[in-house]
Design a protein around this motif. Structure first.
Motif, PDB file in Angstrom:
ATOM      1  N   ILE A 238       6.056 -13.348  -4.785  1.00 23.04           N
ATOM      2  CA  ILE A 238       4.612 -13.160  -4.802  1.00 23.04           C
ATOM      3  C   ILE A 238       4.216 -12.327  -6.022  1.00 23.04           C
ATOM      4  O   ILE A 238       3.245 -12.638  -6.705  1.00 23.04           O
ATOM      5  CB  ILE A 238       4.140 -12.495  -3.491  1.00 23.04           C
ATOM      6  N   GLU A 239       5.008 -11.308  -6.320  1.00 26.06           N
ATOM      7  CA  GLU A 239       4.692 -10.462  -7.479  1.00 26.06           C
ATOM      8  C   GLU A 239       4.715 -11.263  -8.773  1.00 26.06           C
ATOM      9  O   GLU A 239       4.010 -10.948  -9.724  1.00 26.06           O
ATOM     10  CB  GLU A 239       5.690  -9.295  -7.576  1.00 26.06           C
TER      11      GLU A 239
ATOM     12  N   ASP B 235      -2.024 -12.127 -11.514  1.00 20.71           N
ATOM     13  CA  ASP B 235      -2.930 -11.267 -10.760  1.00 20.71           C
ATOM     14  C   ASP B 235      -4.097 -12.064 -10.193  1.00 20.71           C
ATOM     15  O   ASP B 235      -4.475 -11.931  -9.047  1.00 20.71           O
ATOM     16  CB  ASP B 235      -3.489 -10.178 -11.676  1.00 20.71           C
TER      17      ASP B 235
ATOM     18  N   LEU C 273      -5.818 -15.920  -9.581  1.00 26.91           N
ATOM     19  CA  LEU C 273      -5.442 -17.321  -9.473  1.00 26.91           C
ATOM     20  C   LEU C 273      -5.945 -18.057 -10.707  1.00 26.91           C
ATOM     21  O   LEU C 273      -7.110 -17.964 -11.062  1.00 26.91           O
ATOM     22  CB  LEU C 273      -6.100 -17.904  -8.220  1.00 26.91           C
TER      23      LEU C 273
ATOM     24  N   GLU D  81      -6.313 -15.920  -2.493  1.00 26.40           N
ATOM     25  CA  GLU D  81      -6.573 -14.688  -3.245  1.00 26.40           C
ATOM     26  C   GLU D  81      -6.879 -13.521  -2.302  1.00 26.40           C
ATOM     27  O   GLU D  81      -6.410 -12.396  -2.533  1.00 26.40           O
ATOM     28  CB  GLU D  81      -7.740 -14.914  -4.224  1.00 26.40           C
TER      29      GLU D  81
ATOM     30  N   ARG E  19      -3.668 -12.319  -1.052  1.00 26.40           N
ATOM     31  CA  ARG E  19      -2.925 -11.599  -2.085  1.00 26.40           C
ATOM     32  C   ARG E  19      -3.449 -10.160  -2.227  1.00 26.40           C
ATOM     33  O   ARG E  19      -2.673  -9.231  -2.476  1.00 26.40           O
ATOM     34  CB  ARG E  19      -3.016 -12.357  -3.412  1.00 26.40           C
TER      35      ARG E  19
ATOM     36  N   HIS F 163      -1.929  -8.269   0.528  1.00 29.02           N
ATOM     37  CA  HIS F 163      -0.518  -8.031   0.209  1.00 29.02           C
ATOM     38  C   HIS F 163      -0.390  -6.905  -0.814  1.00 29.02           C
ATOM     39  O   HIS F 163       0.485  -6.046  -0.696  1.00 29.02           O
ATOM     40  CB  HIS F 163       0.106  -9.325  -0.310  1.00 29.02           C
ATOM     41  N   ASP F 164      -1.254  -6.926  -1.828  1.00 27.34           N
ATOM     42  CA  ASP F 164      -1.210  -5.897  -2.867  1.00 27.34           C
ATOM     43  C   ASP F 164      -1.479  -4.513  -2.273  1.00 27.34           C
ATOM     44  O   ASP F 164      -0.846  -3.528  -2.650  1.00 27.34           O
ATOM     45  CB  ASP F 164      -2.238  -6.184  -3.972  1.00 27.34           C
TER      46      ASP F 164
END
Lengths: 379, 379
Positions: free
Chosen positions: A6-7, A11, A13, B267, B270, B273-274
């Motif tokens: 995922i990283e 940052d 999409l 997004e 994400r 997750h971040d």
């Protein structure tokens, strides 16, 4: 997924843009992209109600209807199909479904799941129905509740004329359901003139809005039948009798409307309105003809026998030229040239391609790009 | 609509941004807005399949599950509820529905429409169920197929603990359905640990993505029950047995996925997750407590009796202070101050407000803005 995977993603999409010449979705206009990304407001905000009213008004234009009940289902075109069937049909109701491709088959499946007694009338894929024969068939069925038909069969590119069938049904008690997913705003859809009682579409074809909503309109005749039902509609999510209280003047909360997608639909419809429906139809016709002329030069044959059957200007089904491997070719086209075209479905898989030149992408320069690449491989 | 009315609208849609402190939708992050407006690609593009895989992986994180079948329904949270009921239940199947607000009532309605035999267990709005009593009730019903319960009741702000019920159901043949529309990613939702078999949510609450999709996950136990059905699922659009062929490795076309909304969900996930799930839960908890402390200073009472029942950090239901006219006040707040809060529903209409401090909007500075305005009217 491992954390590191995922990283590794960016940052933000970032999607690699492609030229979408499949059977939908199409590319979308900058205006629609901008509308999509407007800040969300509430589904119960008076400003949002204005947008809903605007959508209904602009949908009445493209459907060419005066129907009060004209709105967008919170789901894709197939949800629109299911909404038509779920609301019109009660258990054991008889429906005649005309089948000449995937979407006719789907209508039959959906209607039977809701308990209807489905009578099918079929012709081969790529062919269309003789309206006189359909009317004779209708006359032969006692207590028929509904007739359903696909106007623009996305799986074949066949165009089914509806005017005589609808004209006959107008003077009966029978509900006429039409699927205009691929035709709406690309060719004439005369909901009122053709006597269509339930007409649904999708956003990702000629309207050039992302997939996710299904424009739909119900005639007074259909509404009255639905209000006379003796059983509850099995689907809560698609229950028209509740939804009209949200889209109508009462604004009663039903489910949380998909706000940003409705912004996008509003803007896509405004683009249609700005161009003008007739100019839009002419553009689709001219570009469809232009496509056909290029095809003829290359000696590629249409799947539709045009001497016998009508075909669509915005969805072309063509025989895959000999010596071309279907999936390798389409993969190359997508990965090396960023162009998507569609495969055949069911019995036509590996035999035909389906090429959409719809809405925003119905343009000569786009068609030229496709044929320039085709020439690399085919000449 | 007259042509001039449409012409009077701006060329591009410009929506006046508001601070959304109702029960959803929330404001969305710039990253989500940017993802939404990426150019559409095809629902059958390999690049898009990567996004679908990513969404499934990230949803497994927030649902805290290893379930293979974890994806997003192409409809809002209510479509997720309907998907759960339509797939799990066959005609005459017995389901126990726990009712303590609007969404418990909706579960009961949806289940009965699909022909289930619904047994209801109720407590007053704003109250929660004693899990031991629920387990006793479950034991008393022969041939029970499913139990369904709302984790975070959006109509009241009550938080229902699920662990003991789920733990009991794990060793039975009964399917456990939980509505986590308002809780997901704001507080713990331990799908696997709590033995939840079908868990669905919405995008417009703590995930801070626009409304339009319903994250959902099915356990192997649920899947196996669904595969053993002897009757077809009435809804074609929500038929899991077909949808898993699109979201799974086979990628068989079912309906055209809502591409741009899925960009947005990807997004939004994400961003979760971040931040990290635990940090996100802590943030919601701290801001919920901060809200409560401000409320206490102003002498406004919570609708939930917190000595007896658990309440949500992200959705606060509070008694409307005396001498305040509900609708006038909320209208002023929205039109003069650009702040939305929610009204009560059903029996609480005119008695309570519902204030959402969810996801992107769970922030002290936003809470301060709200209370500064409240003080203008209430002090």
């Amino acid at each position: 997924m491992q954390e590191k995977d995922i990283e590794q993603l960016k940052d933000f999409l970032e999607v690699k843009s492609k030229i979408l010449l499949g059977p939908g979705p199409t590319n979308i206009d900058e205006r629609v992209r901008r509308a999509l990304s407007e800040q969300t407001i509430s589904h119960l905000d008076p400003d949002f109600f204005n947008i809903l009213d605007n959508i209904s008004d602009l949908l009445r234009e493209v459907f060419q209807t005066k129907n009060k009940i004209t709105f967008a289902v919170s789901g894709t075109g197939s949800a629109g199909m299911e909404m038509a069937m779920a609301n019109v049909l009660e258990k054991e109701d008889k429906i005649l479904v005309l089948k000449n491709g995937v979407f006719g088959e789907r209508m039959s499946d959906v209607a039977s799941r809701y308990g209807a007694s489905v009578i099918e009338m079929s012709v081969n894929w790529g062919e269309t129905f003789n309206q006189g024969e359909v009317i004779e068939k209708i006359k032969s069925i006692k207590n028929l509740k509904a007739v359903s038909v696909v106007h623009a069969e996305t799986s074949t590119g066949a165009l089914q004329d509806l005017n005589h069938i609808g004209n006959y049904l107008k003077d009966t008690d029978i509900i006429f359901i039409a699927d205009t997913v691929t035709s709406l705003s690309g060719i004439e859809v005369k909901t009122d003139d053709w006597g269509i009682d339930v007409c649904y579409s999708g956003t990702q074809k000629c309207l050039s809005v992302p997939p996710g909503l299904s424009p739909i309109t119900f005639s007074d005749k259909a509404l009255s039948k639905i209000q006379q039902r003796t059983t509850k509609i099995a689907s809560w999510y698609l229950d028209l009798t509740m939804l009209i209280n949200y889209w109508g003047s009462e604004r009663v909360y039903h489910h949380t409307a998909p706000v940003n997608m409705l912004y996008a639909l509003n803007e896509g419809l405004r683009i249609c309105h700005d161009e003008g429906l007739n100019r839009r139809f002419t553009r689709h016709k001219e570009n469809g003809d232009y496509f056909d002329s290029k095809l003829e030069v290359m000696g590629i044959k249409s799947f539709i026998n045009k001497k016998k059957h009508s075909s669509l200007p915005m969805l072309k089904s063509i025989f895959i030229p000999d010596a071309i491997d279907d999936s390798t070719f389409r993969q190359n086209l997508l990965l090396k040239h960023n162009i998507e075209i569609g495969s055949g479905l069911g019995p036509t898989k590996g035999k035909i391609w389906r090429i959409g030149i719809m809405g925003h992408n119905s343009r000569k320069d786009v068609i030229d790009i496709l044929f320039n690449v085709l020439e690399l491989y085919l000449v």
